[in-house]
Design a protein around this motif. Structure first.
Motif, PDB file in Angstrom:
ATOM      1  N   ASP A 125       8.540  -6.015  11.929  1.00  0.00           N
ATOM      2  CA  ASP A 125       8.185  -4.720  12.508  1.00  0.00           C
ATOM      3  C   ASP A 125       7.109  -4.048  11.662  1.00  0.00           C
ATOM      4  N   ALA A 126       6.631  -2.894  12.116  1.00  0.00           N
ATOM      5  CA  ALA A 126       5.502  -2.222  11.464  1.00  0.00           C
ATOM      6  C   ALA A 126       5.815  -1.826  10.029  1.00  0.00           C
ATOM      7  N   GLN A 127       7.035  -1.366   9.777  1.00  0.00           N
ATOM      8  CA  GLN A 127       7.385  -0.926   8.433  1.00  0.00           C
ATOM      9  C   GLN A 127       7.308  -2.077   7.438  1.00  0.00           C
ATOM     10  N   ARG A 128       7.818  -3.235   7.838  1.00  0.00           N
ATOM     11  CA  ARG A 128       7.795  -4.376   6.931  1.00  0.00           C
ATOM     12  C   ARG A 128       6.372  -4.901   6.721  1.00  0.00           C
ATOM     13  N   TYR A 129       5.554  -4.841   7.773  1.00  0.00           N
ATOM     14  CA  TYR A 129       4.149  -5.218   7.592  1.00  0.00           C
ATOM     15  C   TYR A 129       3.456  -4.253   6.622  1.00  0.00           C
ATOM     16  N   GLY A 130       3.837  -2.975   6.664  1.00  0.00           N
ATOM     17  CA  GLY A 130       3.265  -2.000   5.737  1.00  0.00           C
ATOM     18  C   GLY A 130       3.604  -2.312   4.297  1.00  0.00           C
ATOM     19  N   VAL A 131       4.859  -2.698   4.050  1.00  0.00           N
ATOM     20  CA  VAL A 131       5.275  -3.062   2.687  1.00  0.00           C
ATOM     21  C   VAL A 131       4.511  -4.291   2.215  1.00  0.00           C
ATOM     22  N   LEU A 132       4.382  -5.280   3.077  1.00  0.00           N
ATOM     23  CA  LEU A 132       3.657  -6.493   2.714  1.00  0.00           C
ATOM     24  C   LEU A 132       2.183  -6.203   2.457  1.00  0.00           C
ATOM     25  N   ALA A 133       1.602  -5.275   3.223  1.00  0.00           N
ATOM     26  CA  ALA A 133       0.204  -4.898   2.999  1.00  0.00           C
ATOM     27  C   ALA A 133       0.035  -4.224   1.641  1.00  0.00           C
ATOM     28  N   LEU A 134       0.955  -3.337   1.293  1.00  0.00           N
ATOM     29  CA  LEU A 134       0.901  -2.681  -0.017  1.00  0.00           C
ATOM     30  C   LEU A 134       0.992  -3.717  -1.133  1.00  0.00           C
ATOM     31  N   MET A 135       1.866  -4.680  -0.942  1.00  0.00           N
ATOM     32  CA  MET A 135       2.053  -5.718  -1.945  1.00  0.00           C
ATOM     33  C   MET A 135       0.825  -6.615  -2.070  1.00  0.00           C
ATOM     34  N   GLY A 136       0.323  -7.090  -0.941  1.00  0.00           N
ATOM     35  CA  GLY A 136      -0.743  -8.079  -0.959  1.00  0.00           C
ATOM     36  C   GLY A 136      -2.141  -7.527  -1.152  1.00  0.00           C
ATOM     37  N   LEU A 137      -2.362  -6.272  -0.733  1.00  0.00           N
ATOM     38  CA  LEU A 137      -3.703  -5.696  -0.816  1.00  0.00           C
ATOM     39  C   LEU A 137      -3.929  -4.840  -2.055  1.00  0.00           C
ATOM     40  N   VAL A 138      -2.864  -4.309  -2.638  1.00  0.00           N
ATOM     41  CA  VAL A 138      -3.016  -3.365  -3.753  1.00  0.00           C
ATOM     42  C   VAL A 138      -2.266  -3.833  -4.999  1.00  0.00           C
ATOM     43  N   GLN A 139      -0.926  -3.883  -4.891  1.00  0.00           N
ATOM     44  CA  GLN A 139      -0.094  -4.078  -6.087  1.00  0.00           C
ATOM     45  C   GLN A 139      -0.353  -5.415  -6.791  1.00  0.00           C
ATOM     46  N   MET A 140      -0.243  -6.528  -6.076  1.00  0.00           N
ATOM     47  CA  MET A 140      -0.401  -7.832  -6.715  1.00  0.00           C
ATOM     48  C   MET A 140      -1.828  -8.117  -7.169  1.00  0.00           C
ATOM     49  N   PRO A 141      -2.885  -7.796  -6.382  1.00  0.00           N
ATOM     50  CA  PRO A 141      -4.240  -8.016  -6.900  1.00  0.00           C
ATOM     51  C   PRO A 141      -4.521  -7.252  -8.187  1.00  0.00           C
ATOM     52  N   LEU A 142      -4.140  -5.970  -8.232  1.00  0.00           N
ATOM     53  CA  LEU A 142      -4.370  -5.192  -9.445  1.00  0.00           C
ATOM     54  C   LEU A 142      -3.616  -5.780 -10.635  1.00  0.00           C
TER      55      LEU A 142
END
Length: 295
Positions: free
Chosen positions: A199-216
């Motif tokens: 669902d949208a909420q879980r995609y949002g968490v994955l986006a935060l993880m993959g686009l911001v948190q883990m790259p940094l």
């Protein structure tokens, strides 16, 4: 006043590990199976970092050390996958404490492959930290998470190996190999994943993880190997032992055992003392050689 290489490396690794400490919490919040998380996290990391590499013309760095860059990308993809699978099969507190064995592997690999002498203070810190990690396994429930614990131990070995590789080949561009590692992990996970069933909420968490948190987190930690020995960089992964446990305890009520809390406390105390000694030695060198700014 210009900062020394040690101070720059210290700042990079501390910030990187603080960002990394949210990994377990975000994996829990994603509420998806492990392979789906590995797929989306890897693919999103590849997209954001790959775009930055292309825009900054960093892909040319692959010509300098092509085989070592590929090896680093493989190890990074392996680390990402193993960590997710470990968290899916064990408590976050157990996983992050087991990751504290990374300095042991980094010290071993640095000695074997680089001939790099490991400072006595680092060896002592590792020994005490291993005692702290051992306290985690005093709990009777540890055997019920054997698979997750083994995934975490394999991830720790891969972390130590990758940090040693980056120390040996400083010309490797961290951002480029992290992007490659993300793509490789996504490719491996795809056959087992269910990427379009969230669902949208879980995609949002994955986006935060993959686009911001883990790259940094990953770029900062891997860049720190240019200024610090790989053993010392690995030692700072121990910050995640405390913070990673704290986030899931505070926000998700995943309560660690008393032995896990005690062991994590030992680890963090030793880490603080180790960093303080390192800074003190650096200041002494700068007083003896005022014009020296280097490794």
């Amino acid at each position: 006043m210009q900062s020394s290489p040690y101070q720059r490396g210290l700042l990079m690794v501390v910030l990187g590990v603080v960002f990394l400490s949210f990994d377990g919490l975000l994996i829990r919040l994603a509420r998806a199976d492990g392979w789906t998380i590995v797929f989306w996290r890897g693919l999103l990391m590849f997209c954001v970092l790959g775009l930055l590499c292309w825009a900054g013309k960093r892909l040319i760095t692959l010509r300098i050390n092509p085989f070592s860059s590929l090896a680093s990308a493989l190890l990074l993809g392996l680390i990402s996958s193993l960590f997710v699978l470990a968290v899916m099969n064990a408590n976050v507190a157990n996983v992050v404490v087991i990751l504290s064995t990374a300095p042991l592997f980094a010290a071993l690999f640095s000695r074997l492959f680089l001939g790099e002498k490991v400072a006595l203070r680092t060896l002592v810190a590792i020994a005490i930290c291993m005692f702290g990690m051992g306290l985690v396994f005093m709990d009777d429930g540890a055997m019920g998470m054997l698979v997750g614990n083994l995934y975490a131990l394999a991830a720790a070995a891969a972390i130590g190996g990758n940090l040693t590789l980056l120390r040996r080949y400083p010309a490797i561009d961290p951002m480029t190999v992290i992007a490659g590692g993300g793509l490789l992990s996504a490719a491996v996970a795809l056959p087992m994943a269910s990427p379009l069933e969230l669902d949208a909420q879980r995609y949002g968490v994955l986006a935060l993880m993959g686009l911001v948190q883990m790259p940094l987190a990953t770029v900062l930690i891997n860049s720190a190997t240019r200024y610090l020995p790989s053993t010392e960089v690995a030692l700072f992964y121990l910050v995640e032992t405390a913070l990673g446990t704290l986030w899931v305890w505070w926000l998700l009520a995943e309560t660690p055992t008393t032995s896990t809390l005690l062991g994590g406390g030992v680890v963090i105390l030793v880490l603080v003392v180790h960093a303080w000694i390192g800074l003190r030695l650096e200041r002494q060198r700068l007083r003896l050689y005022p014009g020296f700014i280097g490794e």
